[in-house]
Design an enzyme around this catalytic site. Structure first.
Site, PDB file in Angstrom:
ATOM      1  CG  LEU A  26     -75.522 -16.632  12.279  1.00 32.46           C
ATOM      2  CD1 LEU A  26     -75.700 -17.762  11.272  1.00 32.46           C
ATOM      3  CD2 LEU A  26     -76.019 -15.319  11.687  1.00 32.46           C
ATOM      4  CG  HIS A  27     -76.403 -13.901  19.354  1.00 32.34           C
ATOM      5  ND1 HIS A  27     -75.539 -14.619  20.143  1.00 32.34           N
ATOM      6  CD2 HIS A  27     -75.758 -12.750  19.026  1.00 32.34           C
ATOM      7  CE1 HIS A  27     -74.412 -13.944  20.299  1.00 32.34           C
ATOM      8  NE2 HIS A  27     -74.519 -12.799  19.629  1.00 32.34           N
ATOM      9  CG  ASP A  28     -81.871 -12.786  17.625  1.00 30.73           C
ATOM     10  OD1 ASP A  28     -81.576 -13.193  18.765  1.00 30.73           O
ATOM     11  OD2 ASP A  28     -82.072 -11.587  17.375  1.00 30.73           O
TER      12      ASP A  28
END
Length: 313
Positions: A240-242
């Site tokens: 869940l980078h963003d």
């Protein structure tokens, strides 16, 4: 309600970041700006509008931004995000991609920063082209914004990039733009791969959304990403980078940070797009970036799932 602009190149994790932002109930989203990145700009605009329609937030304006990097040729990441950028999710949803305000995204950023001086947070989860163009046009922008929170880079785990061994996609996709931003004096927090890759949403986590409005979408859109992760890293999950970048704005205590001088490599074929952090102050320069060193991933995943479950959709 913190005033924000969310700048996206809507692939899978951008879509999830949009949902976290609009469903948190804690952010005043002034608009979403789009930029070439994971997929070409036309797809980015279409995907962004589809996600907003699915969320029942079509009143939020989407602004058309840069359709290519400042100097290099466009680079996309279909292997992770699928041919359309969202793994085929929401493919039957119809949206009007021509129905966008007649203002270029960098100009919208300048306009809102000037109007809300000291109050506006920019959340940048794609290449930094729009922000670099805005800074070049209006250098005072760096003094107007409250903070810029960027998903990008890799600072403490050299060799563990996701585009080159040393480089993360968002910075690699327009390193010249990143260099402009990093040297602008703008208050910058970098949410890098060092922490984002530790926030993995698994199939088990997704099942907690069963029976909710977002279950099918999250399961479908992350399928190609989870397959890629399983094949390459042995993990059936989606980083869940963003969304974490949005999460850090919602709750800064999710991460531990420290300030250092960070520069961006733009000349080397081996390490183009590398974010080089001067941990030892060898260059003797004042810190320009607040970097993230640790993340409470379990608490963030819990926040993400809870936010998407507790909606009125």
């Amino acid at each position: 309600m913190e005033k924000i602009i969310l700048d996206v190149d809507t692939g899978i994790d951008d879509a999830l970041a949009i949902l976290l932002a609009v469903e948190s109930g804690k952010l005043d989203l002034l608009g979403i700006t789009t930029v070439n990145g994971n997929v070409p700009l036309d797809y980015v605009i279409k995907n962004t509008k589809k996600v907003l329609k699915h969320a029942g937030k079509e009143s939020i304006n989407v602004y058309k931004g840069a359709n290519r990097p400042i100097l290099i040729e466009p680079f996309h990441e279909y292997s992770v995000h699928g041919d359309d950028g969202m793994g085929g999710a929401l493919k039957s949803v119809e949206v009007d991609t021509e129905d966008v305000p007649d203002i270029f995204a960098p100009d919208f950023i300048i306009e809102q920063a000037k109007r809300h001086q000291g109050e506006l947070t920019l959340i940048m989860v794609g290449p930094l082209t729009n922000l670099a163009l805005a800074i070049r046009k209006e250098p005072l922008l760096a003094t107007w914004v409250k903070q810029v929170v960027v998903m990008g880079g890799l600072v403490s785990e050299a060799g563990k990039g996701n585009t080159l061994p040393t480089s993360e996609f968002n910075i690699y996709a327009d390193a010249e733009a990143a260099k402009i931003v990093f040297h602008s004096g703008i208050p910058l927090k970098l949410v890098s791969l060092d922490v984002t890759k530790k926030t993995i949403i698994t199939s088990k986590d997704i099942e907690k959304l069963k029976g909710t409005h977002y279950y099918d979408f999250v399961k479908e859109c992350t399928a190609v990403y989870r397959k890629y992760s399983e094949e390459n890293y042995g993990i059936n999950g989606c980083a869940l980078h963003d969304p974490l970048t949005v999460g850090v704005v919602l709750d800064p205590t999710l991460v531990k940070t420290a300030s250092y001088f960070v520069d961006v490599e733009t000349k080397s074929e081996l390490s183009y797009g590398q974010t080089i952090c001067d941990f030892g102050n060898l260059w003797g320069k004042e810190p320009n970036v607040e970097i993230c060193l640790e993340v409470d991933s379990e608490r963030f995943i819990s926040m993400f799932i809870k936010t998407l479950k507790n909606t009125n959709n």
